[in-house]
Design an enzyme around this catalytic site. Structure first.
Site, PDB file in Angstrom:
ATOM      1  N   VAL A 156      -8.259  16.354  25.494  1.00  0.00           N
ATOM      2  CA  VAL A 156      -7.626  16.161  24.183  1.00  0.00           C
ATOM      3  C   VAL A 156      -7.698  17.380  23.275  1.00  0.00           C
ATOM      4  O   VAL A 156      -7.008  17.421  22.255  1.00  0.00           O
ATOM      5  CB  VAL A 156      -8.239  14.961  23.430  1.00  0.00           C
ATOM      6  CG1 VAL A 156      -7.928  13.653  24.125  1.00  0.00           C
ATOM      7  CG2 VAL A 156      -9.741  15.133  23.249  1.00  0.00           C
ATOM      8  N   TYR A 157      -8.511  18.360  23.606  1.00  0.00           N
ATOM      9  CA  TYR A 157      -8.641  19.503  22.718  1.00  0.00           C
ATOM     10  C   TYR A 157      -7.327  20.281  22.657  1.00  0.00           C
ATOM     11  O   TYR A 157      -6.859  20.816  23.657  1.00  0.00           O
ATOM     12  CB  TYR A 157      -9.754  20.438  23.177  1.00  0.00           C
ATOM     13  CG  TYR A 157     -11.153  19.877  23.076  1.00  0.00           C
ATOM     14  CD1 TYR A 157     -11.436  18.730  22.332  1.00  0.00           C
ATOM     15  CD2 TYR A 157     -12.215  20.505  23.721  1.00  0.00           C
ATOM     16  CE1 TYR A 157     -12.722  18.225  22.245  1.00  0.00           C
ATOM     17  CE2 TYR A 157     -13.512  20.006  23.629  1.00  0.00           C
ATOM     18  CZ  TYR A 157     -13.755  18.859  22.899  1.00  0.00           C
ATOM     19  OH  TYR A 157     -15.036  18.360  22.807  1.00  0.00           O
ATOM     20  N   SER A 158      -6.754  20.294  21.448  1.00  0.00           N
ATOM     21  CA  SER A 158      -5.470  20.975  21.211  1.00  0.00           C
ATOM     22  C   SER A 158      -4.428  20.542  22.232  1.00  0.00           C
ATOM     23  O   SER A 158      -3.678  21.354  22.776  1.00  0.00           O
ATOM     24  CB  SER A 158      -5.657  22.496  21.233  1.00  0.00           C
ATOM     25  OG  SER A 158      -6.513  22.899  20.193  1.00  0.00           O
ATOM     26  N   GLY A 197      -4.490  19.627  25.263  1.00  0.00           N
ATOM     27  CA  GLY A 197      -4.553  20.216  26.593  1.00  0.00           C
ATOM     28  C   GLY A 197      -4.552  21.723  26.624  1.00  0.00           C
ATOM     29  O   GLY A 197      -4.867  22.326  27.661  1.00  0.00           O
ATOM     30  N   LYS A 252     -13.443  16.444  29.887  1.00  0.00           N
ATOM     31  CA  LYS A 252     -13.664  15.052  29.518  1.00  0.00           C
ATOM     32  C   LYS A 252     -12.360  14.248  29.561  1.00  0.00           C
ATOM     33  O   LYS A 252     -11.263  14.809  29.490  1.00  0.00           O
ATOM     34  CB  LYS A 252     -14.251  14.950  28.107  1.00  0.00           C
ATOM     35  CG  LYS A 252     -15.412  15.875  27.831  1.00  0.00           C
ATOM     36  CD  LYS A 252     -15.970  15.656  26.442  1.00  0.00           C
ATOM     37  CE  LYS A 252     -16.811  16.822  25.974  1.00  0.00           C
ATOM     38  NZ  LYS A 252     -16.039  18.043  25.683  1.00  0.00           N
TER      39      LYS A 252
END
Length: 328
Positions: free
Chosen positions: A60-62, A64, A88
């Site tokens: 989920v960070y940015s 992908g 994650k």
């Protein structure tokens, strides 16, 4: 750099883990403060130079793009087998009803998507980002076991949840012969010590590695308490604001204690706060974010800072118990 085993496994990691949420396309996702690829790569390169071999990101960070940036950088800088890469699964990646969570469908789709973005055949540590109350834990655990059996992950880990939930997962894995969680990535720092009540003793008893997130309390422990928002992240971090509200006076006392010990040692506050986390059993490697080079230098320097009993007492005495935060 010091290296330690993750819990009761043979996997060795640096005692500092570089958290890669700070690296991502600022036009994707909700983190406008992230560093784009060209600005991110020097931090990954410097981490490797300092001996850091442990890198943590998430799907989920940015949206992908963190995985994409980390994957390309590591491929250019170091042989794959020389680094430990963690990512994650749990958060929303698509708008449809199955585009999030820890169902078998979601896990199988997201491990393949993460590997594609990372440009890797496997990840070393595949973690559930949060507990999913809408999916039976047995379904999640069996799916993760199948991911390991397929060779797409070497180990599996978990993140913030109640100790009873984690204990149940460990029990069910043993009962069914499934791959077992080897790590817990939880919220733990001088401003939030609630994990020391049940989760940390459970991890110590069960041989689980602990890799705390936000060891500097979103930077609060690295600056004077009167400096409310010195960075773009601090000013826009809505999630961070939910973690440390309601006990401002008690938090200020802890922050002042960090400043007192740091001044006495002649070192930055960040080194003191990290040294305290590193000294707690059974912490394996705190996850640090770095958007300035001195963030990396301070983190590595903290490994050599040994706090006295009096200094630990100074740091811990002002703490006041607080409500559980960081599980959602």
């Amino acid at each position: 750099m010091d290296y330690v085993n993750v819990g009761h496994t043979g996997l060795k990691v640096s005692r500092i883990c570089l958290g890669c949420m700070s690296y991502g396309d600022p036009k994707r996702g909700t983190h406008e403060w992230t560093l784009p690829e060209a600005e991110s790569r020097p931090f990954i390169a410097r981490a490797l130079e300092l001996g850091i071999n442990f890198f943590d990101t998430a799907n989920v960070y940015s949206a992908g793009s963190s995985e994409e940036i980390v994957g390309r950088a590591l491929a250019d800088m170091v042989p794959r087998e020389e680094v430990v890469v963690a990512t994650k699964v749990h958060g929303p990646m698509r708008k449809d009803v199955n585009g999030r969570g820890l169902s078998r469908k979601a896990i199988f789709a997201e491990i393949d998507a993460s590997l594609q973005r990372l440009r890797m055949d496997y990840v070393d540590l595949y973690q559930i980002h949060r507990f999913d109350p809408e999916t039976p834990i047995e379904e999640t655990l069996e799916a993760l076991h199948d991911v390991v059996r397929a060779g797409k992950a070497r180990y599996i880990g978990a993140s913030s949840m109640y100790a009873w939930q984690f204990c149940k997962a460990l029990y069910l894995s043993r009962l069914n012969g499934w791959s077992r969680f080897v790590s817990m990535q939880n919220h733990f720092n001088l401003l939030y010590r609630e994990e020391a009540r049940e989760m940390l003793p459970l991890c110590a008893e069960e041989g689980i590695g602990v890799i705390p997130w936000s060891p500097l309390a979103r930077g609060r422990l690295a600056r004077d308490s009167s400096d409310e928002a010195p960075t773009a992240r601090a000013g826009t971090d809505q999630f961070g604001k939910t973690l440390y509200k309601g006990q401002e006076d008690a938090d200020r006392a802890v922050i002042e204690a960090v400043g007192k010990v740091a001044a006495g040692r002649g070192v930055p506050r960040a080194q003191v706060a990290l040294a305290w986390v590193l000294s707690r059993t059974p912490v394996t490697a705190p996850i640090i974010g770095a958007t300035k080079m001195h963030h990396l230098e301070d983190a590595v320097a903290a490994l050599d800072l040994r706090l006295t009993d009096d200094e630990v007492s100074t740091l811990e005495t002002p703490y006041r118990p607080r409500a559980v935060a960081g599980f959602s």
